[in-house]
Scaffold this motif. Structure first.
Motif: not given
Length: 186
Positions: A7-25
């Protein structure tokens, strides 16, 4: 079932938000065989590894909830994994590089010496475990080293892709020569 993800995000502060859509998978129903994560925090490569986990179910979303990282690489070990020690738990690291893979190949014990022998000595000292994935990683690094760019922080994707292609072609030739077979690799 083993799996790996990035997982790559251009903002380290939003990792958990960026992760959310994939959490179940990105949960493992039986993580007792072990898991690991590699991530960059404040430009430093860091790990979290549980070679033997007590987690009956593993929710990576819970494991990343306190991270401020822009890049995350995760891995769950296969059910038949042996030697559950940190050195055999992916992702593997060399300097600023992380690597994780899924898939196995037969006759690894017969192929290992030749694989490791193809890695420059100064890199070979970094091989601490006994897994095909770690050897594959160091073969990739060896091919990348041939380009003179293993330490280039601005390495282009095409250079890395060529090194990975060379790694897989080498592995294919080695396996063909030794009558080995591979499961699909990721």
């Amino acid at each position: 079932m083993s799996f790996c993800f990035g997982l790559y995000s251009n903002d380290a502060g939003v990792l958990t938000t960026a992760f959310e859509p994939f959490a179940k998978d990105l949960m493992a129903e039986d993580a007792r065989r072990g898991w690991g994560m590699g991530y960059y925090q404040a430009a430093q490569p860091l790990f979290r590894k549980q070679p033997r986990s007590t987690d009956a179910e593993l929710f990576f979303a819970d494991k990343v909830s306190d991270l401020r990282a822009s890049l995350l690489l995760g891995h769950v070990r296969p059910a038949d994994a042996v030697n559950a020690i940190p050195e055999n738990t992916a992702p593997f690291r060399y300097q600023n590089w992380f690597f994780s893979s899924c898939g196995q190949f037969s006759n690894f014990d017969e192929l290992k010496a030749e694989m490791v022998g193809s890695v420059p000595e100064y890199m070979r000292r970094n091989i601490k475990g006994s897994t095909p994935g770690e050897c594959l990683f160091h073969l990739f690094l060896a091919f990348l080293n041939d380009t003179g760019k293993v330490n280039d922080p601005k390495l282009g994707g095409q250079v890395a892709a060529r090194a990975l292609t060379s790694t897989l072609n080498y592995l294919d030739r080695l396996m063909t020569t030794n009558s080995a077979s591979a499961a699909p690799l990721a």
